[in-house]
Design a protein around this motif. Structure first.
Motif, PDB file in Angstrom:
ATOM      1  N   LEU A 171       0.646  -1.039   0.060  1.00 55.43           N
ATOM      2  CA  LEU A 171      -0.049   0.064  -0.156  1.00 55.43           C
ATOM      3  C   LEU A 171       0.758   1.063   0.140  1.00 55.43           C
ATOM      4  N   ALA A 172       1.968   1.226   0.703  1.00 52.02           N
ATOM      5  CA  ALA A 172       2.727   2.307   0.740  1.00 52.02           C
ATOM      6  C   ALA A 172       3.445   2.701  -0.483  1.00 52.02           C
ATOM      7  N   THR A 173       3.899   1.680  -1.064  1.00 51.83           N
ATOM      8  CA  THR A 173       4.569   1.781  -2.471  1.00 51.83           C
ATOM      9  C   THR A 173       3.575   2.097  -3.538  1.00 51.83           C
ATOM     10  N   PHE A 174       2.490   1.444  -3.657  1.00 50.35           N
ATOM     11  CA  PHE A 174       1.410   1.622  -4.662  1.00 50.35           C
ATOM     12  C   PHE A 174       0.063   1.494  -4.283  1.00 50.35           C
ATOM     13  N   PRO A 175      -0.905   2.356  -4.087  1.00 49.83           N
ATOM     14  CA  PRO A 175      -0.589   3.567  -5.150  1.00 49.83           C
ATOM     15  C   PRO A 175      -0.170   5.105  -4.398  1.00 49.83           C
ATOM     16  N   ILE A 176       0.266   4.924  -2.949  1.00 50.74           N
ATOM     17  CA  ILE A 176       0.485   6.242  -2.353  1.00 50.74           C
ATOM     18  C   ILE A 176       1.768   7.015  -2.865  1.00 50.74           C
ATOM     19  N   ALA A 177       2.755   6.140  -2.623  1.00 51.63           N
ATOM     20  CA  ALA A 177       4.156   6.714  -3.005  1.00 51.63           C
ATOM     21  C   ALA A 177       4.251   7.085  -4.646  1.00 51.63           C
ATOM     22  N   LEU A 178       3.916   5.853  -5.181  1.00 54.09           N
ATOM     23  CA  LEU A 178       3.642   6.032  -6.834  1.00 54.09           C
ATOM     24  C   LEU A 178       2.183   5.384  -7.381  1.00 54.09           C
ATOM     25  N   PRO A 179       1.594   6.313  -7.723  1.00 50.51           N
ATOM     26  CA  PRO A 179       1.950   7.408  -8.390  1.00 50.51           C
ATOM     27  C   PRO A 179       1.278   8.775  -7.683  1.00 50.51           C
ATOM     28  N   LEU A 180       0.666   8.514  -6.414  1.00 50.26           N
ATOM     29  CA  LEU A 180       0.054   9.585  -5.933  1.00 50.26           C
ATOM     30  C   LEU A 180       0.860  10.879  -5.524  1.00 50.26           C
ATOM     31  N   TYR A 181       1.822  10.512  -4.772  1.00 49.64           N
ATOM     32  CA  TYR A 181       3.036  11.674  -4.510  1.00 49.64           C
ATOM     33  C   TYR A 181       4.037  11.651  -5.230  1.00 49.64           C
ATOM     34  N   THR A 182       4.405  10.669  -6.125  1.00 50.24           N
ATOM     35  CA  THR A 182       5.701  10.936  -6.898  1.00 50.24           C
ATOM     36  C   THR A 182       4.888  10.517  -8.323  1.00 50.24           C
ATOM     37  N   GLY A 183       4.280  11.264  -9.070  1.00 52.93           N
ATOM     38  CA  GLY A 183       3.778  10.714 -10.317  1.00 52.93           C
ATOM     39  C   GLY A 183       4.574  11.505 -11.383  1.00 52.93           C
ATOM     40  N   PRO A 184       4.161  11.073 -12.507  1.00 55.17           N
ATOM     41  CA  PRO A 184       4.618  11.891 -13.908  1.00 55.17           C
ATOM     42  C   PRO A 184       4.996  13.356 -13.843  1.00 55.17           C
ATOM     43  N   GLY A 185       3.991  13.962 -13.136  1.00 56.87           N
ATOM     44  CA  GLY A 185       4.121  15.586 -13.225  1.00 56.87           C
ATOM     45  C   GLY A 185       5.208  15.968 -12.241  1.00 56.87           C
ATOM     46  N   ALA A 186       5.355  15.388 -10.962  1.00 57.22           N
ATOM     47  CA  ALA A 186       6.326  15.462 -10.127  1.00 57.22           C
ATOM     48  C   ALA A 186       7.915  15.291 -10.584  1.00 57.22           C
ATOM     49  N   ILE A 187       7.736  14.060 -11.275  1.00 54.37           N
ATOM     50  CA  ILE A 187       9.044  13.638 -11.958  1.00 54.37           C
ATOM     51  C   ILE A 187       9.663  14.677 -13.196  1.00 54.37           C
ATOM     52  N   THR A 188       8.658  15.109 -13.937  1.00 51.36           N
ATOM     53  CA  THR A 188       9.084  16.076 -15.014  1.00 51.36           C
ATOM     54  C   THR A 188       9.491  17.245 -14.572  1.00 51.36           C
ATOM     55  N   ALA A 189       8.560  17.871 -13.519  1.00 48.54           N
ATOM     56  CA  ALA A 189       9.122  19.337 -13.023  1.00 48.54           C
ATOM     57  C   ALA A 189      10.428  19.058 -12.304  1.00 48.54           C
ATOM     58  N   GLY A 190      10.576  18.063 -11.490  1.00 49.96           N
ATOM     59  CA  GLY A 190      11.886  17.913 -10.722  1.00 49.96           C
ATOM     60  C   GLY A 190      12.850  17.874 -11.774  1.00 49.96           C
ATOM     61  N   ILE A 191      12.873  17.105 -12.956  1.00 50.58           N
ATOM     62  CA  ILE A 191      13.933  17.062 -14.047  1.00 50.58           C
ATOM     63  C   ILE A 191      14.196  18.333 -14.636  1.00 50.58           C
ATOM     64  N   VAL A 192      13.231  19.149 -15.037  1.00 46.97           N
ATOM     65  CA  VAL A 192      13.248  20.415 -15.662  1.00 46.97           C
ATOM     66  C   VAL A 192      13.828  21.463 -14.872  1.00 46.97           C
ATOM     67  N   LEU A 193      13.590  21.579 -13.398  1.00 45.85           N
ATOM     68  CA  LEU A 193      13.867  22.543 -12.617  1.00 45.85           C
ATOM     69  C   LEU A 193      15.569  22.246 -12.208  1.00 45.85           C
ATOM     70  N   TYR A 194      15.753  20.762 -12.018  1.00 45.26           N
ATOM     71  CA  TYR A 194      17.337  20.545 -11.823  1.00 45.26           C
ATOM     72  C   TYR A 194      18.131  20.736 -13.006  1.00 45.26           C
ATOM     73  N   SER A 195      17.519  20.714 -14.124  1.00 43.29           N
ATOM     74  CA  SER A 195      18.395  20.612 -15.241  1.00 43.29           C
ATOM     75  C   SER A 195      18.402  22.235 -15.730  1.00 43.29           C
ATOM     76  N   THR A 196      17.824  22.915 -15.232  1.00 42.57           N
ATOM     77  CA  THR A 196      17.946  24.387 -15.789  1.00 42.57           C
ATOM     78  C   THR A 196      18.700  25.258 -14.516  1.00 42.57           C
ATOM     79  N   ALA A 197      18.993  24.578 -13.507  1.00 41.05           N
ATOM     80  CA  ALA A 197      20.021  25.239 -12.382  1.00 41.05           C
ATOM     81  C   ALA A 197      21.249  24.946 -12.925  1.00 41.05           C
ATOM     82  N   GLU A 198      22.042  26.281 -13.327  1.00 38.52           N
ATOM     83  CA  GLU A 198      23.176  26.012 -13.733  1.00 38.52           C
ATOM     84  C   GLU A 198      24.389  25.846 -12.945  1.00 38.52           C
TER      85      GLU A 198
END
Length: 206
Positions: A113-140
């Motif tokens: 239950l903790a792993t699926f569906p609460i951790a993934l995808p409820l709290y770490t879904g595609p949106g958080a993953i995408t935003a995180g990568i973009v933010l980290y990649s734009t940090a110079e």
């Protein structure tokens, strides 16, 4: 670079997507049949798994982009579309709630239950993953990158706190109040999605 502004931007983006207050009713529904001790165990495991997973993906994001030959602008465009779809899904909260609750009740133990569906995808879904990568990649430089990591850590600490005081928060806000918070977050998320999309388009046209 104004580090405080960058941190606030990163934190607000991650916070809005993860949506700790808006997900309280979902968490309560998914753990409805659990005892207080079991719910606390699920909360600890789910929060840790979600945070570690997002941090790992964010830290390896540049490598992933290089392997799949994806440009940052391309990711912004795709991420903007994805985040906008997710914001619409949040606005249709009852459908999402039924989906996650049904999936959660199929789980056989707290680990599952903790792993699926609460951790993934409820709290770490595609949106958080995408935003995180973009933010980290734009940090110079290293400091902004650390600020992105800090914003993720702070967000999941807030997730844990909302779980600990979920009964009191639900009592204070009520079901309607929680739904209103979730939908307000969805509006902000839609605005962030639009910014991502057009930033990517302008980058491609430049």
């Amino acid at each position: 670079m104004n580090y405080l502004d960058f941190f606030l931007k990163a934190f607000v983006t991650i916070f809005v997507i993860v949506d700790p207050p808006g997900n309280i009713p979902l968490f309560m529904s998914l753990t409805e049949s659990a005892s207080d001790e079991e719910r606390n165990t699920v909360s600890k495991k789910a929060t840790l798994i979600a945070a570690v997973l997002l941090l790992f993906i964010v830290l390896t994001g540049n490598f992933i982009l290089e392997v799949f030959r994806i440009t940052l602008d391309g990711l912004r465009i795709a991420g903007g579309i994805l985040l906008f779809v997710i914001s619409i899904d949040i606005l249709m909260g009852e459908r999402r709630k039924r989906k996650y609750v049904e999936e959660g009740r199929e789980s056989i133990d707290t680990d599952t239950l903790a792993t699926f569906p609460i951790a993934l995808p409820l709290y770490t879904g595609p949106g958080a993953i995408t935003a995180g990568i973009v933010l980290y990649s734009t940090a110079e430089t290293m400091i902004p990158k650390l600020l992105v990591i800090l914003s993720i850590v702070v967000t999941y600490l807030i997730v844990r706190v909302t779980h600990m005081y979920s009964d009191k928060i639900i009592g204070l806000l009520g079901k309607s109040g929680s739904n209103i918070v979730a939908r307000l977050m969805a509006i902000f998320l839609a605005a962030i999605a639009v910014e991502y999309f057009f930033a990517g388009v302008m980058g491609k046209l430049a």
